[in-house]
Design an enzyme around this catalytic site. Structure first.
Site, PDB file in Angstrom:
ATOM      1  N   CYS A 203      39.311  65.397  36.407  1.00 45.33           N
ATOM      2  CA  CYS A 203      39.115  64.542  37.591  1.00 45.33           C
ATOM      3  C   CYS A 203      40.251  64.646  38.610  1.00 45.33           C
ATOM      4  O   CYS A 203      40.123  64.171  39.735  1.00 45.33           O
ATOM      5  CB  CYS A 203      38.923  63.091  37.171  1.00 45.33           C
ATOM      6  SG  CYS A 203      37.416  62.860  36.231  1.00 45.33           S
TER       7      CYS A 203
ATOM      8  N   HIS B  79      40.510  58.493  43.252  1.00 48.83           N
ATOM      9  CA  HIS B  79      39.436  59.043  42.420  1.00 48.83           C
ATOM     10  C   HIS B  79      38.554  57.873  41.977  1.00 48.83           C
ATOM     11  O   HIS B  79      39.045  56.801  41.641  1.00 48.83           O
ATOM     12  CB  HIS B  79      40.040  59.744  41.200  1.00 48.83           C
ATOM     13  CG  HIS B  79      39.034  60.110  40.166  1.00 48.83           C
ATOM     14  ND1 HIS B  79      37.907  60.853  40.466  1.00 48.83           N
ATOM     15  CD2 HIS B  79      38.956  59.825  38.836  1.00 48.83           C
ATOM     16  CE1 HIS B  79      37.196  61.007  39.369  1.00 48.83           C
ATOM     17  NE2 HIS B  79      37.800  60.390  38.369  1.00 48.83           N
TER      18      HIS B  79
ATOM     19  N   ASN C 206      30.987  58.576  39.109  1.00 46.00           N
ATOM     20  CA  ASN C 206      32.139  59.470  39.011  1.00 46.00           C
ATOM     21  C   ASN C 206      31.651  60.919  39.095  1.00 46.00           C
ATOM     22  O   ASN C 206      31.066  61.435  38.150  1.00 46.00           O
ATOM     23  CB  ASN C 206      32.858  59.211  37.678  1.00 46.00           C
ATOM     24  CG  ASN C 206      34.086  60.083  37.492  1.00 46.00           C
ATOM     25  OD1 ASN C 206      34.321  61.009  38.256  1.00 46.00           O
ATOM     26  ND2 ASN C 206      34.867  59.793  36.473  1.00 46.00           N
TER      27      ASN C 206
HETATM   28  O1  UT7 Z   1      37.372  59.919  35.383  1.00 45.78           O
HETATM   29  C1  UT7 Z   1      38.223  60.348  34.428  1.00 45.78           C
HETATM   30  C2  UT7 Z   1      38.665  59.424  33.441  1.00 45.78           C
HETATM   31  N1  UT7 Z   1      37.684  58.478  32.942  1.00 45.78           N
HETATM   32  C3  UT7 Z   1      37.885  57.171  33.148  1.00 45.78           C
HETATM   33  O2  UT7 Z   1      38.771  56.805  33.882  1.00 45.78           O
HETATM   34  C4  UT7 Z   1      36.999  56.187  32.416  1.00 45.78           C
HETATM   35  C5  UT7 Z   1      37.850  55.098  31.811  1.00 45.78           C
HETATM   36  N2  UT7 Z   1      37.103  54.148  31.010  1.00 45.78           N
HETATM   37  C6  UT7 Z   1      36.235  53.259  31.536  1.00 45.78           C
HETATM   38  O3  UT7 Z   1      35.955  53.285  32.718  1.00 45.78           O
HETATM   39  C7  UT7 Z   1      35.698  52.182  30.646  1.00 45.78           C
HETATM   40  O4  UT7 Z   1      36.392  52.183  29.415  1.00 45.78           O
HETATM   41  C8  UT7 Z   1      34.173  52.284  30.362  1.00 45.78           C
HETATM   42  C9  UT7 Z   1      33.373  51.986  31.598  1.00 45.78           C
HETATM   43  C10 UT7 Z   1      33.830  53.670  29.834  1.00 45.78           C
HETATM   44  C11 UT7 Z   1      33.766  51.267  29.301  1.00 45.78           C
HETATM   45  O5  UT7 Z   1      34.123  49.952  29.732  1.00 45.78           O
HETATM   46  P1  UT7 Z   1      34.962  48.974  28.787  1.00 45.78           P
HETATM   47  O6  UT7 Z   1      35.125  47.716  29.513  1.00 45.78           O
HETATM   48  O7  UT7 Z   1      36.201  49.688  28.350  1.00 45.78           O
HETATM   49  O8  UT7 Z   1      33.968  48.752  27.577  1.00 45.78           O
HETATM   50  P2  UT7 Z   1      34.204  49.035  26.038  1.00 45.78           P
HETATM   51  O9  UT7 Z   1      34.134  50.487  25.740  1.00 45.78           O
HETATM   52  O10 UT7 Z   1      35.383  48.249  25.565  1.00 45.78           O
HETATM   53  O11 UT7 Z   1      32.921  48.348  25.422  1.00 45.78           O
HETATM   54  C12 UT7 Z   1      32.725  46.898  25.464  1.00 45.78           C
HETATM   55  C13 UT7 Z   1      31.387  46.589  24.835  1.00 45.78           C
HETATM   56  C14 UT7 Z   1      31.163  47.258  23.473  1.00 45.78           C
HETATM   57  O12 UT7 Z   1      30.435  46.338  22.664  1.00 45.78           O
HETATM   58  P3  UT7 Z   1      31.179  45.434  21.575  1.00 45.78           P
HETATM   59  O13 UT7 Z   1      31.865  46.405  20.653  1.00 45.78           O
HETATM   60  O14 UT7 Z   1      32.144  44.580  22.358  1.00 45.78           O
HETATM   61  O15 UT7 Z   1      30.050  44.687  20.946  1.00 45.78           O
HETATM   62  C15 UT7 Z   1      30.324  48.442  23.791  1.00 45.78           C
HETATM   63  O16 UT7 Z   1      29.524  48.848  22.702  1.00 45.78           O
HETATM   64  O17 UT7 Z   1      30.329  47.044  25.664  1.00 45.78           O
HETATM   65  C16 UT7 Z   1      29.455  47.887  24.902  1.00 45.78           C
HETATM   66  N3  UT7 Z   1      28.944  48.937  25.797  1.00 45.78           N
HETATM   67  C17 UT7 Z   1      27.872  48.757  26.582  1.00 45.78           C
HETATM   68  N4  UT7 Z   1      27.038  47.714  26.752  1.00 45.78           N
HETATM   69  C18 UT7 Z   1      26.033  47.853  27.639  1.00 45.78           C
HETATM   70  C19 UT7 Z   1      29.457  50.182  26.004  1.00 45.78           C
HETATM   71  N5  UT7 Z   1      28.703  50.805  26.933  1.00 45.78           N
HETATM   72  C20 UT7 Z   1      27.724  49.958  27.305  1.00 45.78           C
HETATM   73  C21 UT7 Z   1      26.658  50.037  28.212  1.00 45.78           C
HETATM   74  N6  UT7 Z   1      25.854  48.964  28.354  1.00 45.78           N
HETATM   75  N7  UT7 Z   1      26.437  51.151  28.961  1.00 45.78           N
END
Ligand code: UT7
Length: 332
Positions: free
Chosen positions: A116, A256, A286
């Protein structure tokens, strides 16, 4: 003769027409519009559909449009750098394909992979050839067909990425406009958190790698998020500090577009009001190497000669960095 800076003298974006909305994703995986929008800021993404289309097609369209709007003869281009993680082929370089499609017969070209951060890495590399006086016209294009490496049954990644790209023309400027400073970083130990497991020399493609879905993006979102927030904010603050820029001196942050919360953390750290931050993640998601040129393209008509811009990115590798530039032209 004054110092030669590399100035952006034109910008053109390209996104495919087809949209993939949060509502569409609700039908593919267990997710919902509210979760996606509140956690990422994304509403919809553009997806390149159709047989025989690839990253080079979006990149070539952007370059064609750039040449037309800047009245540039394709034969005058010295070098094209294509930043992408979704090349048309493992080899040859997508940059070579783009140059062929657009008729850049006198340019050499290559691809640059910094995930990225690729577009700002490529801008930094391309600017060197202008600053030394070796070349007069360099094109930097960043484009990705992320949909080609996304598993649309994995809700943790398929909601984030979209397809698109954009190209800029770099030319010499001796009046103090253009790229003033850049800071680039890489830390390969971060590869475990964000990568594509197979298809490279470590694990060539096989029936097993396809069955195990190892040709798709693998991401440990939470870990990447933590590194992204701290590093993108740190490098953006650092480039301001080393150029004695206060928040009131910065006209635009061009971040970004990975997650709205990462962008907010970066702008807060820089002390910038949200009105100075280019944000279009809601419409594109993204697009990896496409995010920063797509922002510049969308905001081009608001940018004035002399505006101070900070471009900032974080991505797989890990890679991250920031560029400080003075915009070189007024809206037409
Ligand atoms: O571009 C290059 C680099 N990439 C990035 O910068 C991405 C960086 N990461 C992120 O943007 C975020 O970590 C994400 C958007 C990928 C995820 O958001 P988050 O707030 O970190 O969520 P999480 O992974 O901590 O998940 C929270 C909860 C989980 O459920 P439990 O374990 O709390 O029950 C996930 O299973 O949300 C759940 N979850 C979803 N729920 C509904 C994960 N994906 C989804 C989804 N819809 N699509």
């Amino acid at each position: 003769m004054g110092k030669i800076n590399a100035a952006i003298t034109g910008i053109q974006g390209n996104v495919p027409n087809d949209l993939l909305t949060n509502k569409d994703l609700e039908k593919l995986v267990d997710t919902n519009d509210e979760w996606i929008f509140s956690r990422t800021g994304i509403k919809e993404r553009h997806i390149q559909k159709g047989e025989g289309l690839a990253t080079s097609d979006m990149a070539a369209e952007a370059v064609k449009g750039l040449l037309e709007k800047t009245n540039t003869d394709p034969l005058d281009i010295d070098l094209l750098i294509c930043a992408t993680v979704t090349p048309d082929f493992v080899f040859p370089a997508t940059g070579n394909v783009v140059s062929d499609k657009v008729g850049l017969k006198n340019a050499w070209s290559f691809d640059l992979n910094a995930a990225c951060s690729g577009f700002i890495y490529a801008l930094s590399v391309g600017s060197q050839f202008i600053e030394t006086g070796k070349y007069k016209k360099v094109i930097v294009v960043g484009a990705d067909k992320m949909s080609s490496i996304i598993d649309y049954t994995d809700r943790t990644t398929c909601i984030i990425f979209g397809d698109g790209g954009g190209a800029v023309l770099l030319e010499p400027n001796e009046e103090g406009y253009g790229i003033i400073d850049s800071i680039m970083h890489a830390d390969g130990s971060g590869r475990e958190y964000l990568h594509q497991k197979a298809g490279g020399s470590l694990k060539p493609a096989s029936h097993e790698t396809v069955d195990a879905k190892e040709h798709f993006v693998y991401q440990e979102g939470k870990s990447v998020f933590k590194f992204a927030v701290s590093n993108m904010a740190d490098v953006s603050a650092k480039i301001m500090e080393q150029n004695n820029l206060k928040s009131e001196d910065v006209d635009w942050l061009v971040p970004h577009q990975a997650n709205l919360r990462i962008i907010d953390a970066t702008s807060r750290r820089m002390g910038l009001d949200s009105s100075k931050v280019m944000i279009n993640i809601q419409n594109y998601g993204n697009t990896t190497n496409g995010t920063i040129p797509l922002c510049l393209w969308e905001w081009e008509n608001k940018l004035k000669k002399g505006d101070t811009l900070i471009l900032s990115a974080f991505g797989g590798g890990f890679t991250w960095g920031a560029i400080y530039l003075k915009w070189a032209y007024d809206p037409s």
